[in-house]
Design a protein around this motif. Structure first.
Motif, PDB file in Angstrom:
ATOM      1  N   GLU A   1       0.841  -1.213   0.000  1.00 13.71           N
ATOM      2  CA  GLU A   1       0.000   0.000   0.000  1.00 13.71           C
ATOM      3  C   GLU A   1       0.869   1.254   0.000  1.00 13.71           C
ATOM      4  O   GLU A   1       0.579   2.225  -0.711  1.00 13.71           O
ATOM      5  CB  GLU A   1      -0.901   0.017   1.252  1.00 13.71           C
TER       6      GLU A   1
ATOM      7  N   HIS B   1       0.688   4.145  -2.850  1.00 17.75           N
ATOM      8  CA  HIS B   1       0.199   5.493  -2.518  1.00 17.75           C
ATOM      9  C   HIS B   1       1.337   6.457  -2.200  1.00 17.75           C
ATOM     10  O   HIS B   1       1.123   7.524  -1.638  1.00 17.75           O
ATOM     11  CB  HIS B   1      -0.792   5.414  -1.343  1.00 17.75           C
TER      12      HIS B   1
ATOM     13  N   PHE C   1      -4.927   1.781   6.186  1.00 16.76           N
ATOM     14  CA  PHE C   1      -5.681   0.776   5.447  1.00 16.76           C
ATOM     15  C   PHE C   1      -7.143   1.192   5.417  1.00 16.76           C
ATOM     16  O   PHE C   1      -7.669   1.691   6.388  1.00 16.76           O
ATOM     17  CB  PHE C   1      -5.623  -0.578   6.175  1.00 16.76           C
TER      18      PHE C   1
ATOM     19  N   GLU D   1     -10.307  -0.890   3.364  1.00 16.81           N
ATOM     20  CA  GLU D   1     -10.905  -2.233   3.496  1.00 16.81           C
ATOM     21  C   GLU D   1      -9.911  -3.242   4.076  1.00 16.81           C
ATOM     22  O   GLU D   1     -10.285  -4.094   4.863  1.00 16.81           O
ATOM     23  CB  GLU D   1     -11.382  -2.758   2.137  1.00 16.81           C
TER      24      GLU D   1
ATOM     25  N   ALA E   1     -10.948  -8.304   7.303  1.00 17.83           N
ATOM     26  CA  ALA E   1      -9.614  -8.625   6.764  1.00 17.83           C
ATOM     27  C   ALA E   1      -8.713  -9.164   7.885  1.00 17.83           C
ATOM     28  O   ALA E   1      -7.920 -10.091   7.665  1.00 17.83           O
ATOM     29  CB  ALA E   1      -8.995  -7.387   6.124  1.00 17.83           C
TER      30      ALA E   1
ATOM     31  N   CYS F   1     -13.896   0.275  -4.991  1.00 16.33           N
ATOM     32  CA  CYS F   1     -13.614   0.135  -3.554  1.00 16.33           C
ATOM     33  C   CYS F   1     -13.533   1.524  -2.927  1.00 16.33           C
ATOM     34  O   CYS F   1     -13.841   2.517  -3.583  1.00 16.33           O
ATOM     35  CB  CYS F   1     -12.336  -0.665  -3.345  1.00 16.33           C
TER      36      CYS F   1
ATOM     37  N   HIS G   1     -11.217   3.447  -2.433  1.00 16.67           N
ATOM     38  CA  HIS G   1     -10.383   4.388  -3.186  1.00 16.67           C
ATOM     39  C   HIS G   1     -11.094   4.937  -4.413  1.00 16.67           C
ATOM     40  O   HIS G   1     -10.631   5.889  -5.027  1.00 16.67           O
ATOM     41  CB  HIS G   1      -9.127   3.682  -3.707  1.00 16.67           C
TER      42      HIS G   1
ATOM     43  N   MET H   1     -10.835   1.006  -9.490  1.00 15.82           N
ATOM     44  CA  MET H   1      -9.445   0.536  -9.629  1.00 15.82           C
ATOM     45  C   MET H   1      -9.345  -0.522 -10.710  1.00 15.82           C
ATOM     46  O   MET H   1     -10.263  -1.330 -10.883  1.00 15.82           O
ATOM     47  CB  MET H   1      -9.040  -0.156  -8.330  1.00 15.82           C
TER      48      MET H   1
ATOM     49  N   ALA I   1      -5.948  -5.072  -8.545  1.00 12.67           N
ATOM     50  CA  ALA I   1      -5.839  -3.778  -7.861  1.00 12.67           C
ATOM     51  C   ALA I   1      -4.352  -3.470  -7.644  1.00 12.67           C
ATOM     52  O   ALA I   1      -3.540  -4.392  -7.554  1.00 12.67           O
ATOM     53  CB  ALA I   1      -6.569  -3.849  -6.526  1.00 12.67           C
ATOM     54  N   PRO I   2      -4.012  -2.189  -7.578  1.00  8.41           N
ATOM     55  CA  PRO I   2      -2.590  -1.834  -7.483  1.00  8.41           C
ATOM     56  C   PRO I   2      -1.844  -2.536  -6.333  1.00  8.41           C
ATOM     57  O   PRO I   2      -0.711  -2.998  -6.519  1.00  8.41           O
ATOM     58  CB  PRO I   2      -2.629  -0.318  -7.270  1.00  8.41           C
ATOM     59  N   ALA I   3      -2.488  -2.632  -5.161  1.00 11.65           N
ATOM     60  CA  ALA I   3      -1.794  -3.278  -4.029  1.00 11.65           C
ATOM     61  C   ALA I   3      -1.581  -4.765  -4.321  1.00 11.65           C
ATOM     62  O   ALA I   3      -0.530  -5.336  -4.009  1.00 11.65           O
ATOM     63  CB  ALA I   3      -2.601  -3.097  -2.748  1.00 11.65           C
ATOM     64  N   THR I   4      -2.586  -5.376  -4.955  1.00 11.04           N
ATOM     65  CA  THR I   4      -2.475  -6.801  -5.325  1.00 11.04           C
ATOM     66  C   THR I   4      -1.308  -6.994  -6.290  1.00 11.04           C
ATOM     67  O   THR I   4      -0.476  -7.892  -6.135  1.00 11.04           O
ATOM     68  CB  THR I   4      -3.790  -7.271  -5.998  1.00 11.04           C
TER      69      THR I   4
ATOM     70  N   THR J   1      -7.560 -10.643  -4.283  1.00 12.74           N
ATOM     71  CA  THR J   1      -7.640  -9.406  -3.504  1.00 12.74           C
ATOM     72  C   THR J   1      -6.281  -9.164  -2.831  1.00 12.74           C
ATOM     73  O   THR J   1      -5.468 -10.087  -2.719  1.00 12.74           O
ATOM     74  CB  THR J   1      -8.708  -9.532  -2.401  1.00 12.74           C
ATOM     75  N   PRO J   2      -6.061  -7.938  -2.358  1.00 15.16           N
ATOM     76  CA  PRO J   2      -4.793  -7.689  -1.660  1.00 15.16           C
ATOM     77  C   PRO J   2      -4.590  -8.647  -0.478  1.00 15.16           C
ATOM     78  O   PRO J   2      -3.479  -9.140  -0.251  1.00 15.16           O
ATOM     79  CB  PRO J   2      -4.949  -6.239  -1.170  1.00 15.16           C
TER      80      PRO J   2
HETATM   81  O1  LIG Z   1      -8.046  -0.832   1.751  1.00 22.19           O
HETATM   82  C1  LIG Z   1      -7.258  -0.476   0.923  1.00 22.19           C
HETATM   83  S1  LIG Z   1      -6.058   0.598   1.216  1.00 22.19           S
HETATM   84  C2  LIG Z   1      -7.315  -1.002  -0.454  1.00 22.19           C
HETATM   85  C3  LIG Z   1      -6.284  -0.775  -1.323  1.00 22.19           C
HETATM   86  C4  LIG Z   1      -6.354  -1.273  -2.583  1.00 22.19           C
HETATM   87  C5  LIG Z   1      -5.270  -1.061  -3.516  1.00 22.19           C
HETATM   88  O2  LIG Z   1      -5.074  -1.806  -4.429  1.00 22.19           O
HETATM   89  S2  LIG Z   1      -4.294   0.270  -3.247  1.00 22.19           S
HETATM   90  C6  LIG Z   1      -7.443  -2.070  -2.966  1.00 22.19           C
HETATM   91  N1  LIG Z   1      -8.468  -2.247  -2.093  1.00 22.19           N
HETATM   92  C7  LIG Z   1      -9.667  -3.010  -2.520  1.00 22.19           C
HETATM   93  O3  LIG Z   1     -10.510  -3.266  -1.419  1.00 22.19           O
HETATM   94  C8  LIG Z   1     -11.279  -4.420  -1.599  1.00 22.19           C
HETATM   95  C9  LIG Z   1     -11.152  -5.339  -0.411  1.00 22.19           C
HETATM   96  O4  LIG Z   1      -9.911  -6.018  -0.382  1.00 22.19           O
HETATM   97  P1  LIG Z   1      -9.630  -7.241   0.655  1.00 22.19           P
HETATM   98  O5  LIG Z   1      -8.211  -7.677   0.386  1.00 22.19           O
HETATM   99  O6  LIG Z   1      -9.809  -6.708   2.029  1.00 22.19           O
HETATM  100  O7  LIG Z   1     -10.622  -8.333   0.339  1.00 22.19           O
HETATM  101  C10 LIG Z   1     -10.750  -5.044  -2.882  1.00 22.19           C
HETATM  102  O8  LIG Z   1     -11.617  -4.729  -3.914  1.00 22.19           O
HETATM  103  C11 LIG Z   1      -9.394  -4.364  -3.063  1.00 22.19           C
HETATM  104  O9  LIG Z   1      -8.984  -4.294  -4.378  1.00 22.19           O
HETATM  105  C12 LIG Z   1      -8.431  -1.762  -0.839  1.00 22.19           C
END
Ligand SMILES: O=C([S-])c1cc(C(=O)S)c[n+]([C@@H]2O[C@H](COP(=O)(O)O)[C@@H](O)[C@H]2O)c1
Ligand code: NI
Length: 408
Positions: free
Chosen positions: A104, A108, A117, A119, A125, A158, A160, A163, A167-170, A190-191
């Motif tokens: 993350e 970011h 964080f 979600e 989570a 989500c 943010h 996305m 997702a970028p974190a993934t 998912t992340p």
């Molecule tokens: O909560 C945060 S910071 C968050 C970051 C990102 C990034 O890719 S940056 C993505 N998401 C999205 O939230 C949902 C839930 O994810 P879980 O891993 O808790 O199931 C999902 O769609 C992520 O892509 C959240």
């Protein structure tokens, strides 16, 4: 060695991981009581059996009343550290969250201390991640492997905003991991799922040779054109399956090493008739070895040392059983390192009939051939020949056959 293989043909998320662990044998009540050791309230855990494209799996639901929260890594660390979970579980859970925070922070453009964080730090989570760590620990998994990971494609909404998928974190967490997309427009990884699998997995590829004990399926949220399931296979790692189909345990040639625990209790006041029952019970419960030694205790009391060689995750199970089943009120536990020769089980044809032998080798030379007691006993009974003679014949003929093979 007990290993787990995650087949991520429909990706991986935290709840799919938890579902797969439960489906593969993780005790549901035990999981709930372990998770209750976290200082968290206001959630409910439910599981249901679902069918995805005709395949049955377990769906785990974490129901919370929590609104939108912004937790920092240190908040999550505090929750985990303040629990009464075992240190190994706390450490691994914090490691998974630290990986999430690092990803993350990179996305970011901030630091792991500053990142908050959305979600991924929510109560569900935390339950998914800590629950998955508990599950792998409770099932005694020593190594984790996984297939290449199906990520899905498209966009997802989500906290943010909109996305791209992954997702970028993934995407950040999946650096170095073989991934693919087959144009399924859903967020399959998912992340949380990416953080769990990359914190554990030794190698992403095909399934290593293993003797399968159990397989479970963890269900994802949506119904897709493919079964939305994460398949988890648990079993004993086999270092090689030869072209002859023989299975080799512990690699080829070299001595291998493993960690275990030795539990001991000195017992001077128990009915000796109980030992036979207890030895069988402990072995059935998964102890690697159970043995008794006679000792002389203080005041010249004859006594018995009951020793159990167990896997590290079995500690709680066995001290509970020792306290419940024996008169002991204290046990000693110490870590041991085991050094083992690799071995294979072979079936040999002899003049008495078929018997299995355990063949140990060091590098390329034969070190020991041990006929299996149960096979010898059966042959001795069937043919009315003394057991020791059966044993000698099997061993001699097995040696001859194996040496011939080695030199051909
Ligand atoms: O909560 C945060 S910071 C968050 C970051 C990102 C990034 O890719 S940056 C993505 N998401 C999205 O939230 C949902 C839930 O994810 P879980 O891993 O808790 O199931 C999902 O769609 C992520 O892509 C959240
Ligand atoms: Ni983010």
């Amino acid at each position: 060695m007990r290993i787990a293989y995650f087949h991520c043909f429909a990706g991986i998320s935290g709840d799919m991981t938890l579902g797969a662990l439960v489906d593969a044998g993780l005790d549901w009540e035990q999981l709930k009581s372990d998770l209750a050791k976290l200082p968290l309230t206001g959630y409910q855990l439910q599981m249901e059996k679902v069918i995805k494209q005709g395949i049955s799996g377990t769906k785990v639901h974490v129901l919370t009343e929590e609104g939108h929260v912004h937790r920092h890594l240190r908040d999550v660390q505090e929750i985990i550290s303040n629990s009464t979970l075992p240190e190994v579980v706390k450490e691994k859970s914090i490691q998974v969250f630290t990986r999430l925070a690092e990803a993350e922070a990179k996305v970011h453009q901030t630091t792991i201390e500053r990142i908050h964080f959305h979600e991924v730090g929510a109560m569900d989570a935390i339950i998914d991640i800590v629950g998955s760590v508990i599950g792998l620990w409770r099932l005694g998994i020593e190594e984790v492997y996984a297939s290449p990971v199906h990520t899905g494609t498209g966009f997802t909404e989500c906290a943010h905003g909109i996305m791209p998928v992954p997702a970028p974190a993934t995407m950040e967490l999946l650096q170095g991991v073989p991934i693919y997309s087959q144009d399924i427009e859903k967020e399959l990884v998912t992340p949380t799922g990416a953080a769990i699998i990359t914190a554990y997995c030794k190698n992403f590829g095909s399934m290593p040779p293993m003797r399968v004990d159990n397989t479970g399926y963890g269900a994802g949220e949506h119904d897709l054109v493919i079964p939305n399931l994460l398949r988890l296979t648990i079993g004993e790692k086999l270092d090689q399956v030869g072209s002859d189909g023989h299975i080799r345990y512990g690699g080829k040639g070299d001595v291998h090493q493993g960690q275990a625990l030795m539990m001991e209790a000195n017992i001077d006041d128990m009915n000796p008739e109980f030992y036979d029952y207890l030895i069988n019970k402990f072995l059935k419960a998964g102890a690697m070895d159970v043995f008794l030694r006679k000792i002389q205790m203080k005041k010249n009391r004859p006594a018995i040392v009951l020793s159990l060689l167990i896997r590290t995750h079995q500690l709680e199970t066995f001290y509970q059983q020792i306290f419940a089943e024996t008169t002991s009120i204290g046990v000693r536990v110490y870590p041991v390192t085991k050094y083992m020769l690799p071995y294979e089980i072979r079936t040999v044809q002899t003049k008495l009939g078929q018997a299995k032998v355990k063949v140990a080798r060091y590098q390329d030379s034969l070190r020991n051939v041990a006929p299996e007691y149960e096979d010898c006993r059966k042959l001795a009974e069937e043919q009315q020949i003394p057991l020791k003679e059966v044993y000698d014949i099997i061993k001699y003929e097995a040696y001859q056959q194996l040496e011939q093979k080695d030199h051909s």
